[in-house]
Design a protein around this motif. Sequence first.
Motif, PDB file in Angstrom:
ATOM      1  N   VAL A 289     -12.372   2.353  -6.766  1.00 16.85           N
ATOM      2  CA  VAL A 289     -12.274   1.956  -5.356  1.00 16.85           C
ATOM      3  C   VAL A 289     -12.257   3.173  -4.435  1.00 16.85           C
ATOM      4  CG1 VAL A 289     -10.879   0.712  -3.677  1.00 16.85           C
ATOM      5  CG2 VAL A 289     -10.926  -0.052  -6.032  1.00 16.85           C
ATOM      6  N   LEU A 290     -11.591   4.229  -4.861  1.00 16.76           N
ATOM      7  CA  LEU A 290     -11.297   5.325  -3.942  1.00 16.76           C
ATOM      8  C   LEU A 290     -12.198   6.536  -4.134  1.00 16.76           C
ATOM      9  CD1 LEU A 290      -7.402   5.165  -4.294  1.00 16.76           C
ATOM     10  CD2 LEU A 290      -8.755   4.275  -2.412  1.00 16.76           C
TER      11      LEU A 290
ATOM     12  N   HIS B  37     -17.763   5.547  -5.298  1.00 13.43           N
ATOM     13  CA  HIS B  37     -18.824   4.822  -4.592  1.00 13.43           C
ATOM     14  C   HIS B  37     -19.140   5.544  -3.298  1.00 13.43           C
ATOM     15  CE1 HIS B  37     -16.190   2.392  -1.736  1.00 13.43           C
ATOM     16  NE2 HIS B  37     -15.338   2.984  -2.509  1.00 13.43           N
ATOM     17  N   GLU B  38     -19.902   4.899  -2.450  1.00 13.09           N
ATOM     18  CA  GLU B  38     -20.415   5.507  -1.221  1.00 13.09           C
ATOM     19  C   GLU B  38     -19.309   6.156  -0.382  1.00 13.09           C
ATOM     20  OE1 GLU B  38     -22.462   3.698   2.823  1.00 13.09           O
ATOM     21  OE2 GLU B  38     -21.918   2.377   1.168  1.00 13.09           O
ATOM     22  N   PHE B  39     -18.185   5.449  -0.222  1.00  8.15           N
ATOM     23  CA  PHE B  39     -17.074   5.988   0.554  1.00  8.15           C
ATOM     24  C   PHE B  39     -16.054   6.597  -0.391  1.00  8.15           C
ATOM     25  CE2 PHE B  39     -18.619   2.445   3.213  1.00  8.15           C
ATOM     26  CZ  PHE B  39     -18.978   3.180   4.335  1.00  8.15           C
ATOM     27  N   LYS B  40     -15.544   7.741  -0.007  1.00 11.12           N
ATOM     28  CA  LYS B  40     -14.556   8.401  -0.859  1.00 11.12           C
ATOM     29  C   LYS B  40     -13.290   8.634  -0.068  1.00 11.12           C
ATOM     30  CE  LYS B  40     -18.315  10.450  -3.367  1.00 11.12           C
ATOM     31  NZ  LYS B  40     -18.487   9.187  -4.079  1.00 11.12           N
ATOM     32  N   ASP B  41     -12.166   8.410  -0.697  1.00  9.37           N
ATOM     33  CA  ASP B  41     -10.884   8.670  -0.071  1.00  9.37           C
ATOM     34  C   ASP B  41     -10.543  10.139  -0.363  1.00  9.37           C
ATOM     35  OD1 ASP B  41      -7.862   6.889   0.287  1.00  9.37           O
ATOM     36  OD2 ASP B  41      -7.995   9.054   0.031  1.00  9.37           O
TER      37      ASP B  41
ATOM     38  N   CYS C  51      -9.226  11.814  -3.956  1.00 11.17           N
ATOM     39  CA  CYS C  51     -10.140  12.688  -4.714  1.00 11.17           C
ATOM     40  C   CYS C  51      -9.498  14.055  -4.928  1.00 11.17           C
ATOM     41  CB  CYS C  51     -11.473  12.830  -3.985  1.00 11.17           C
ATOM     42  SG  CYS C  51     -12.378  11.280  -3.861  1.00 11.17           S
TER      43      CYS C  51
ATOM     44  N   HIS D 205      -3.670  -1.475  -4.101  1.00 10.25           N
ATOM     45  CA  HIS D 205      -3.986  -0.339  -3.232  1.00 10.25           C
ATOM     46  C   HIS D 205      -4.207  -0.760  -1.786  1.00 10.25           C
ATOM     47  CE1 HIS D 205      -7.615  -2.085  -4.939  1.00 10.25           C
ATOM     48  NE2 HIS D 205      -8.144  -1.833  -3.773  1.00 10.25           N
ATOM     49  N   CYS D 206      -3.855  -2.000  -1.425  1.00  8.34           N
ATOM     50  CA  CYS D 206      -3.982  -2.413  -0.029  1.00  8.34           C
ATOM     51  C   CYS D 206      -3.142  -1.484   0.835  1.00  8.34           C
ATOM     52  CB  CYS D 206      -3.465  -3.832   0.174  1.00  8.34           C
ATOM     53  SG  CYS D 206      -4.611  -5.086  -0.379  1.00  8.34           S
TER      54      CYS D 206
ATOM     55  N   ASN E 151     -16.674  -6.868  -8.995  1.00 12.73           N
ATOM     56  CA  ASN E 151     -17.118  -5.760  -8.152  1.00 12.73           C
ATOM     57  C   ASN E 151     -17.127  -4.430  -8.886  1.00 12.73           C
ATOM     58  OD1 ASN E 151     -17.410  -7.487  -5.988  1.00 12.73           O
ATOM     59  ND2 ASN E 151     -15.364  -7.121  -5.196  1.00 12.73           N
ATOM     60  N   TRP E 152     -16.177  -4.241  -9.806  1.00 15.61           N
ATOM     61  CA  TRP E 152     -15.990  -2.913 -10.375  1.00 15.61           C
ATOM     62  C   TRP E 152     -16.029  -2.891 -11.898  1.00 15.61           C
ATOM     63  CZ3 TRP E 152     -16.676   0.246  -6.550  1.00 15.61           C
ATOM     64  CH2 TRP E 152     -16.216  -0.082  -5.269  1.00 15.61           C
TER      65      TRP E 152
ATOM     66  N   ARG F  81     -16.267  14.977   3.415  1.00 12.37           N
ATOM     67  CA  ARG F  81     -16.290  14.169   4.642  1.00 12.37           C
ATOM     68  C   ARG F  81     -15.082  13.232   4.653  1.00 12.37           C
ATOM     69  NH1 ARG F  81     -21.005  10.176   4.252  1.00 12.37           N
ATOM     70  NH2 ARG F  81     -19.388   8.856   3.407  1.00 12.37           N
TER      71      ARG F  81
ATOM     72  N   ASP G   1     -13.936   9.856   6.106  1.00 13.46           N
ATOM     73  CA  ASP G   1     -14.383   8.669   6.835  1.00 13.46           C
ATOM     74  C   ASP G   1     -13.263   7.978   7.605  1.00 13.46           C
ATOM     75  OD1 ASP G   1     -17.205   8.630   6.173  1.00 13.46           O
ATOM     76  OD2 ASP G   1     -16.572   8.249   4.116  1.00 13.46           O
ATOM     77  N   PHE G   2     -12.041   8.492   7.472  1.00 10.38           N
ATOM     78  CA  PHE G   2     -10.950   7.942   8.278  1.00 10.38           C
ATOM     79  C   PHE G   2     -10.851   8.641   9.634  1.00 10.38           C
ATOM     80  CE2 PHE G   2      -9.363   7.167   3.892  1.00 10.38           C
ATOM     81  CZ  PHE G   2      -9.345   5.784   3.957  1.00 10.38           C
TER      82      PHE G   2
ATOM     83  N   MET H  29     -14.420   0.320   4.468  1.00  9.01           N
ATOM     84  CA  MET H  29     -15.035   0.867   3.249  1.00  9.01           C
ATOM     85  C   MET H  29     -14.728   0.047   2.000  1.00  9.01           C
ATOM     86  SD  MET H  29     -13.647   4.673   3.917  1.00  9.01           S
ATOM     87  CE  MET H  29     -13.216   5.164   5.566  1.00  9.01           C
TER      88      MET H  29
ATOM     89  N   ILE I 164     -11.684  -0.729   0.915  1.00  7.43           N
ATOM     90  CA  ILE I 164     -10.532  -0.159   0.231  1.00  7.43           C
ATOM     91  C   ILE I 164      -9.232  -0.873   0.611  1.00  7.43           C
ATOM     92  CG2 ILE I 164      -9.167   1.935  -0.144  1.00  7.43           C
ATOM     93  CD1 ILE I 164     -11.605   3.584   0.603  1.00  7.43           C
ATOM     94  N   CYS I 165      -9.022  -1.093   1.920  1.00  2.00           N
ATOM     95  CA  CYS I 165      -7.679  -1.444   2.381  1.00  2.00           C
ATOM     96  C   CYS I 165      -7.288  -2.883   2.083  1.00  2.00           C
ATOM     97  CB  CYS I 165      -7.518  -1.127   3.855  1.00  2.00           C
ATOM     98  SG  CYS I 165      -8.223  -2.355   4.972  1.00  2.00           S
ATOM     99  N   GLY I 166      -8.273  -3.745   1.792  1.00  2.00           N
ATOM    100  CA  GLY I 166      -7.941  -5.037   1.203  1.00  2.00           C
ATOM    101  C   GLY I 166      -7.556  -6.167   2.123  1.00  2.00           C
TER     102      GLY I 166
END
Lengths: 350, 271
Positions: free
Chosen positions: A102-103, A106-110, A114, A249-250, A307-308, B2, B4-5, B238, B240-242
Amino acid sequence: MVRGITPAALAELARTLTATHDVFAPRRCGDRLVLDRLASAGAGELPWNAYRLPEPLKAIWFQPGRILARWPRRDGETAPRPRVLFGAKACDLKAVACLDRVLRDHEFKDPGWCAARESTLVVAGDCTDCAESCFCSMLGDLPYPTGLFDLCLSPAEGGYLVETGSERGERLVADHAGLFSDAAPESVERRADARAELAARVRRQNERFPVRDPFEKSVSKHDRTRIWAELAATCVECNACNMVCPTCHCFLLHDVRAGDAALRLGLWDSCFSAGHARMAGGLTPRLQLTERFRNHYQHKFVAFPRNWGITACSGCGRCIEACMGRIDKRECLHKLETRWIPSEVAQEID
Amino acid sequence: MRNDFLPMPALVEDVIVETPTIRTFVLQLAEPMPFRAGQFVQLFLPGVGEAPFTPSSSPSEPGRIEVTVLAAGRVTAALHELAAGAEVGVRGPFGRGYPLHELEGHEVVVVGGGVGLAPLRSLLYTLFERPGFARRVSIKYGARAPQELCFRSQYADWAARPDVDVTTTIDRPSAGWNGRVGLVTTLLDGVDVDVRDACAVSCGPEIMLKFVARKLVDVGFRAEHVFLSMNRNMSCGMGICGRCNVGSRYLCKDGPDLSYAEVQAVPYALG
């Protein structure tokens, strides 16, 4: 290659690493163990946690209140101090695999996740006992790490066997070669026996919750039944299960002022809260607790695998221990599979 | 890496008062943000919060976007306090955008309610900029009261285009209003298109979407050809946050527009 290390040498390794790393390790707290930062003095041997610690690993990599961004942008952020984590178990690492998807993958990375993953050495370990609530076997998982670690420890005569799982782990061993010894082949055989024996024990203790079908099927067949009201009957919406869950992870993106600047925080959130998905006009898509309860299972056992490609449950059993309503996920999963009475199907309301 | 937040700075160039409760913010972005019609952005007020909006302007102007906002909650109320010259932040674009490939070559019925016409305007501009892309564009728009009709000054221009028609309605009779009265679904009775082949795109309050979708299917539209803006509280954008999931989909990534067929497959998705 599998090596050996004595408890004293392992403690020495941890102490040495505190000079350059933040070291997280099990610490005795009363009659139980908790995950804590090791002080540089590091008194004595590291306690061995026989199964997962009370804290999910997200507590150090995905903290309850993280700074996600500063406004305006501030250049020259210092990189986080590297970390070492002792005490991770197989279920912890499965949850890391979920969160990586999730983090990170994929396209978006936290960026926070990371960076934390990249800068942390993971010293995992076999489970040598299980809690009553442990149910990794029901997910088809095993009580010993099979990946995502740098080193893996297995108790053996005179200390631990050490298996490396990455180049980084190899380097760590090479850099501290004096602390390690060669492992006797028979201790590697004994490790296999011990692992098989514990896996069988976890299976046996969960035999009272027999399940055959994939959870995806058991959960989605109850899309429109009333079973959720029964399962959620004692839920008091305290959110404890979400907080201790290693895969949940919400988060709430919470903006605060900080002098002339602004901070963007990520706060742990819970899908059981009535206001979780509320919109500006006040509309809440899942107004009833039963819908939120169903959504929780639907997400972990249906949506996430779709999804994953992995179930968002590690079978760690923390949610079972944390639930003051005594809701047992194993019992719920068992009921979801076995209870299927067509007359229970609710009338479609939309 | 990058982040994104972290929003991109933007300057409020102009504030257009559309109705007593709706304003359009014209934003000059620090860098162009190429987007497709129907993709959304997060509009950020430092230290206050963030809310998701689909630009109401044309994707052909990616450096100067317009966002039309109904004052409905905490962040939108704070946005309505802004005047030209204010600094805000923008993140995005997020989501899939309208399924233009599905609309190509078909008659398109655009059904809006209240501020729901805002994202649809971006789609209308996109269609107007590509003559012949849609065989026809039929706009059906409803609001609570005459003063709540958004973009009123533009209807005549739209209707003057070949193959475009505009019909409006208000919920209840009102002094000085000579047009149609009734919910927007009443504009769909006997809608003048080839219903088996036409597509419909709708945006508005969820309760409206529910009845618009039912009505469209009742009059003969295929559920696969009815696209609904299932806007939820998209936050991170993205996946993530659900908080914006509908079944297994995250609207911020896989939406926000879903076909009615997709929506129907999810239990209780429309209440």
